[in-house]
Design an enzyme around this catalytic site. Sequence first.
Site, PDB file in Angstrom:
ATOM      1  CG  HIS A 185      -0.350   0.298   2.752  1.00 13.46           C
ATOM      2  ND1 HIS A 185      -0.353  -0.654   3.502  1.00 13.46           N
ATOM      3  CD2 HIS A 185      -0.038   1.447   3.175  1.00 13.46           C
ATOM      4  CE1 HIS A 185       0.274  -0.328   4.395  1.00 13.46           C
ATOM      5  NE2 HIS A 185       0.335   0.931   4.375  1.00 13.46           N
ATOM      6  CG  ASP A 225       0.173  -4.164   2.788  1.00 14.76           C
ATOM      7  OD1 ASP A 225       0.505  -3.473   1.825  1.00 14.76           O
ATOM      8  OD2 ASP A 225      -0.481  -3.820   3.889  1.00 14.76           O
ATOM      9  CB  SER A 239       3.348   1.562   6.290  1.00 14.65           C
ATOM     10  OG  SER A 239       2.035   1.744   6.911  1.00 14.65           O
TER      11      SER A 239
END
Length: 586
Positions: free
Chosen positions: A167, A198, A276
């Site tokens: 993402h 992911d 992230s």
Amino acid sequence: MGDPKRKRGRKPKQPAAETQRNNPGTTSSAAMDDVFSVSNVELADSDPPAAAKGRGGRGRKAAKHSDNAETSIVSSPARRTSRAAEIHGDCVLSVPVSGDVARHSVIDPLPRWEDVVKVVPSMDAVVKVFCVHTEPNFSLPWQRKRQYSSSSSGFIIGGRRVLTNAHSVEHHTQVKLKKRGSDTKYLATVLAIGTECDIAMLTVNDDEFWEAVLPVEFGSLPALQDAVTVVGYPIGGDTISVTSGVVSRMEILSYVHGSTELLGLQIDAAINSGNSGGPAFNDKGKCVGIAFQSLKHEDAENIGYVIPTPVIMHFIQDYERNGEYTGFPILGVEWQKMENPDLRIAMGMKRDQKGVRIRRIEPTAPESQVLKPSDILLSFDGIDIANDGTVPFRHGERIGFSYLVSQKYTGENAVVKVLRSSDIIEFSIKLATHKRLIPAHIKGKPPSYYIIAGFVFTTVSVPYLKSEYGKDYEYDAPVKLLDKHLHAMAESEDEQLVLISQVLVADINIGYEEIVNTQVHAFNGKPVNNLKSLVSMVENCEDEFLKFDLEYQQIVVLQTRTAKAATLDILTMHCIPSAMSDDLKT
């Protein structure tokens, strides 16, 4: 997504334990997609501690204490000396001054060399990822949205590669990487994007980027209460950030970005926007996971989630085997727990037999050729499945048997043992990826569309539902679309859910203006299986009328000649370059 000004997922309106979403291979339950989301709460820089206030009577000087504070003390005449004294143990440096007063500077002790050697190589492999995104516009599929930028974290692994979150680079236009302590941003190339897990893999062509940096080494799957350190570049500053915690839970988790369920680690270290893609290290400095999402709930604090090494290594080895990411295979069945004793007796199970009942089988899955509804799945690859669908996992732990499936690779075979009519039968099944009627992702491709007489036809996907109905689409979207999203199965590999998304108003379509997001079932009496087949039928139609059968027995009828003639003027009016997307022209 890194540090963008947008949220991923949604705040759950009920406890996480009650909002689990079913994936084929797990029990059917309420949707879990949005329980977990990447936190984007801004962290204010903490104020420095106020200077300590000394107390004393008249004539006494208050002492100041801070990081670089100097403490004034009175030295007795016997202590007067011109010789500097060093006190290494307490790290106090005494410097003589005139008179009876000596000034002492308190300094912090230097870190031990072995600590520096252990930490620095791992930290230097962590990079900051800068990405410019240009997302598709599902409401106006012939154009894209305004681009925006985000920042996140990543880390260098062997083979001149960098890992980050999928993402973090989704719908990327440009990706740049910056190493710790560097002022240079290097252009990166995206090698693979794994939406389900992911994870994304990047590389940099500039040789200078790879100089003087050691790649991160991977460690084994940690145990509960093992210490973990999450390193990255979260919001609140520009330099590297370190947060520490322990592994508090290990189970099959819902991956928000991939809308799938894979093994995940829950930790109590803070994971904020920008973290992230950053690595999670164990106490030996080896990577045991990738930070990717956190739980946002009014009753939860400091609950973060990490992609563990088994999932990471599966992604890497999948890419190395096939030259691209092929995905995680699934066992294309929906199953039911067999914990009720009466149910087990009715299904012909003996007292020593355990397993789960197969409810439905994906028509497009290879399993549909051998398995049948009401088969009792007893074991997978020789590992017995319990009545609640779990299998043994390390010492004193159990985990959903879908974990065994996710350990396999696409195209590999697995041996399953089933109970059918009191007989035990063994099958060898070739595992494949999942074909969803409403896909969770469009894998970076622009959305498909077709326009005739102002009617905009497109296909349904989860990104489309989010675009039309917002992050709460599971509450706001039409019930029929949600039912198909949660329960419908594709009957063929090329099946799509085609609908009229909107009507661009013109004289030719008077009376049809209010048709919005309505499914198309048939055209001139022929079923519509996908958008490409609809385009072919309409473009080659020589009948007098174009007749579209919609849901709820609604119909649209247009004269063929006038409808096709009006299309060009409508396209010109709305500045639309083409009547159909590029993928439908071939």
